[in-house]
Design an enzyme around this catalytic site. Structure first.
Site, PDB file in Angstrom:
ATOM      1  N   TYR A  39     -12.299 -36.072  38.725  1.00  0.00           N
ATOM      2  CA  TYR A  39     -13.055 -34.830  38.699  1.00  0.00           C
ATOM      3  C   TYR A  39     -14.542 -35.079  38.870  1.00  0.00           C
ATOM      4  O   TYR A  39     -15.001 -36.223  38.855  1.00  0.00           O
ATOM      5  CB  TYR A  39     -12.788 -34.074  37.394  1.00  0.00           C
ATOM      6  CG  TYR A  39     -13.487 -34.642  36.168  1.00  0.00           C
ATOM      7  CD1 TYR A  39     -13.058 -35.822  35.564  1.00  0.00           C
ATOM      8  CD2 TYR A  39     -14.598 -34.001  35.615  1.00  0.00           C
ATOM      9  CE1 TYR A  39     -13.704 -36.331  34.441  1.00  0.00           C
ATOM     10  CE2 TYR A  39     -15.243 -34.510  34.495  1.00  0.00           C
ATOM     11  CZ  TYR A  39     -14.787 -35.673  33.915  1.00  0.00           C
ATOM     12  OH  TYR A  39     -15.434 -36.180  32.821  1.00  0.00           O
ATOM     13  N   HIS A  54       6.488 -42.360  37.063  1.00  0.00           N
ATOM     14  CA  HIS A  54       5.127 -42.895  37.067  1.00  0.00           C
ATOM     15  C   HIS A  54       4.673 -43.298  38.469  1.00  0.00           C
ATOM     16  O   HIS A  54       3.510 -43.183  38.796  1.00  0.00           O
ATOM     17  CB  HIS A  54       5.027 -44.111  36.137  1.00  0.00           C
ATOM     18  CG  HIS A  54       5.057 -43.756  34.685  1.00  0.00           C
ATOM     19  ND1 HIS A  54       6.149 -43.198  34.087  1.00  0.00           N
ATOM     20  CD2 HIS A  54       4.112 -43.869  33.718  1.00  0.00           C
ATOM     21  CE1 HIS A  54       5.895 -42.981  32.811  1.00  0.00           C
ATOM     22  NE2 HIS A  54       4.658 -43.385  32.559  1.00  0.00           N
ATOM     23  N   LYS A  65     -14.171 -41.488  37.553  1.00  0.00           N
ATOM     24  CA  LYS A  65     -14.314 -40.251  36.785  1.00  0.00           C
ATOM     25  C   LYS A  65     -12.932 -39.607  36.661  1.00  0.00           C
ATOM     26  O   LYS A  65     -12.578 -38.653  37.353  1.00  0.00           O
ATOM     27  CB  LYS A  65     -15.336 -39.313  37.437  1.00  0.00           C
ATOM     28  CG  LYS A  65     -15.935 -38.330  36.438  1.00  0.00           C
ATOM     29  CD  LYS A  65     -17.244 -37.777  36.913  1.00  0.00           C
ATOM     30  CE  LYS A  65     -17.751 -36.623  36.051  1.00  0.00           C
ATOM     31  NZ  LYS A  65     -17.921 -36.902  34.638  1.00  0.00           N
TER      32      LYS A  65
HETATM   33  N1  PDD Z   1     -19.827 -35.899  31.989  1.00  0.00           N
HETATM   34  N2  PDD Z   1     -20.691 -40.819  31.231  1.00  0.00           N
HETATM   35  C1  PDD Z   1     -19.610 -40.067  30.957  1.00  0.00           C
HETATM   36  C2  PDD Z   1     -18.474 -40.680  30.211  1.00  0.00           C
HETATM   37  C3  PDD Z   1     -19.572 -38.718  31.391  1.00  0.00           C
HETATM   38  O1  PDD Z   1     -18.486 -37.973  31.137  1.00  0.00           O
HETATM   39  C4  PDD Z   1     -20.691 -38.176  32.081  1.00  0.00           C
HETATM   40  C5  PDD Z   1     -20.710 -36.762  32.583  1.00  0.00           C
HETATM   41  C6  PDD Z   1     -21.795 -39.007  32.319  1.00  0.00           C
HETATM   42  C7  PDD Z   1     -23.018 -38.518  33.058  1.00  0.00           C
HETATM   43  O2  PDD Z   1     -22.757 -38.410  34.423  1.00  0.00           O
HETATM   44  P1  PDD Z   1     -23.612 -37.409  35.337  1.00  0.00           P
HETATM   45  O3  PDD Z   1     -25.045 -37.751  35.151  1.00  0.00           O
HETATM   46  O4  PDD Z   1     -23.124 -37.707  36.706  1.00  0.00           O
HETATM   47  O5  PDD Z   1     -23.292 -35.997  34.882  1.00  0.00           O
HETATM   48  C8  PDD Z   1     -21.753 -40.323  31.883  1.00  0.00           C
HETATM   49  C9  PDD Z   1     -19.610 -34.596  32.543  1.00  0.00           C
HETATM   50  C10 PDD Z   1     -20.812 -33.725  32.542  1.00  0.00           C
HETATM   51  C11 PDD Z   1     -18.380 -33.998  31.878  1.00  0.00           C
HETATM   52  O6  PDD Z   1     -17.427 -34.730  31.697  1.00  0.00           O
HETATM   53  O7  PDD Z   1     -18.372 -32.808  31.584  1.00  0.00           O
END
Ligand code: PDD
Length: 279
Positions: free
Chosen positions: A32, A102, A143
């Site tokens: 995501y 899986h 992510k």
């Molecule tokens: N989260 N590290 C983690 C584990 C994160 O989930 C996020 C962002 C970041 C910061 O990434 P960025 O600067 O690209 O937003 C670092 C998003 C906002 C979320 O999961 O909602």
């Protein structure tokens, strides 16, 4: 009414349906992105596109998906929603299969979901955090939608009255459960180097670029969790929260003198300016 775009079809969020056999639902088999759209501009779109491509490649789903088509969905959804400022959530899963297995299905039709909710950026003042062991898996640069560990950690932080938790592996800082972590120390800005221990945050990238432009000493280096109370300031960053100063470690520690140094204010103000112009 909140709209979403599910597999290219725009409609009300509360009417959107996926199969219970979707691998995102059964296995968390998906990736995501979260983007901030402010005053008609989707911030750092190219960087989000590149990271999505990376995440998809790491889970071997890139050939089944067009990033251009996903971002076209984002634009159509924003237009249909008539939102000038929004939080955009997009997710791609390996789709539904007839059996719970899986192994990847032989035929893959990914599920592509985009949601835009009304939102406007807020600037947070000094916050408190807890420190917690990083109980997540080993591939945090992806992510991934498999966020159970992050959910449990964020809940623990919230119940303690903290904005998030600073995570460590064997005493070494990795990041926070929903943001990247930095330390201001003696005029330098420190953050753990990119690796599979942390997400390559878009905000992290922009902050490092800005800090270097400002002539700050930037060190991408391992940071011991024990050195945090002696720092001048801890900072966490994310697309939705921006730059957040951390002056307390719960239950009872103060970071440095518990004040926000001027260098933070400068960086935060510049971040707002640069971000708006970033492609
Ligand atoms: N989260 N590290 C983690 C584990 C994160 O989930 C996020 C962002 C970041 C910061 O990434 P960025 O600067 O690209 O937003 C670092 C998003 C906002 C979320 O999961 O909602």
């Amino acid at each position: 009414m909140t709209l979403c775009c599910l597999n290219g079809v725009i409609g009300p969020l509360d009417e959107a349906r996926i199969s219970p056999m979707d691998r995102g639902f059964l296995f968390g088999d998906g990736v995501y992105e979260v983007l901030a759209h402010v005053d008609g501009v989707t911030r750092a779109r190219q960087l989000h596109r590149a990271r999505l491509a990376q995440s998809l490649a790491r889970i071997q789903l890139e050939s089944a998906v067009s990033i251009d088509a996903i971002f076209a969905d984002v634009d159509r959804l924003l237009a249909a929603s008539a939102l000038t400022s929004a939080k955009i959530y997009l997710q791609v899963t390996r789709g539904a299969a007839s059996e719970r297995d899986h192994r990847f299905p032989s035929q893959i039709t990914p599920t592509i979901f985009v949601m835009a909710t009304a939102w406007s950026p807020t600037v947070l003042g000094p916050q408190a955090m807890i420190i917690a062991p990083d109980i997540r898996w080993q591939w945090n640069a992806i992510k991934s939608t498999s966020l159970l560990a992050n959910v449990l950690i964020q809940q623990q932080a919230s119940e303690a009255g903290a904005v998030d938790a600073l995570l460590h592996r064997d005493g070494w800082l990795t990041e926070a459960s929903t943001s990247n972590a930095f330390v201001f120390q003696d005029g330098a800005l420190l953050t753990p180097p990119l690796s599979d221990r942390l997400l390559p945050g878009i905000t992290r990238h922009l902050v490092l670029e800005l800090a270097r432009k400002h002539g700050l000493t930037v060190l991408e280096t391992e940071i011991s969790i024990d050195q945090l109370p002696q720092a001048d300031l801890v900072m966490i960053t994310s697309s939705t929260r921006g730059l957040v100063p951390i002056t307390r470690l719960l239950p009872d520690q103060t970071i440095g003198r518990g004040e926000v140094p001027a260098v933070f204010e400068t960086l935060q103000a510049d971040y707002q300016r640069v971000l708006h112009a970033h492609p």
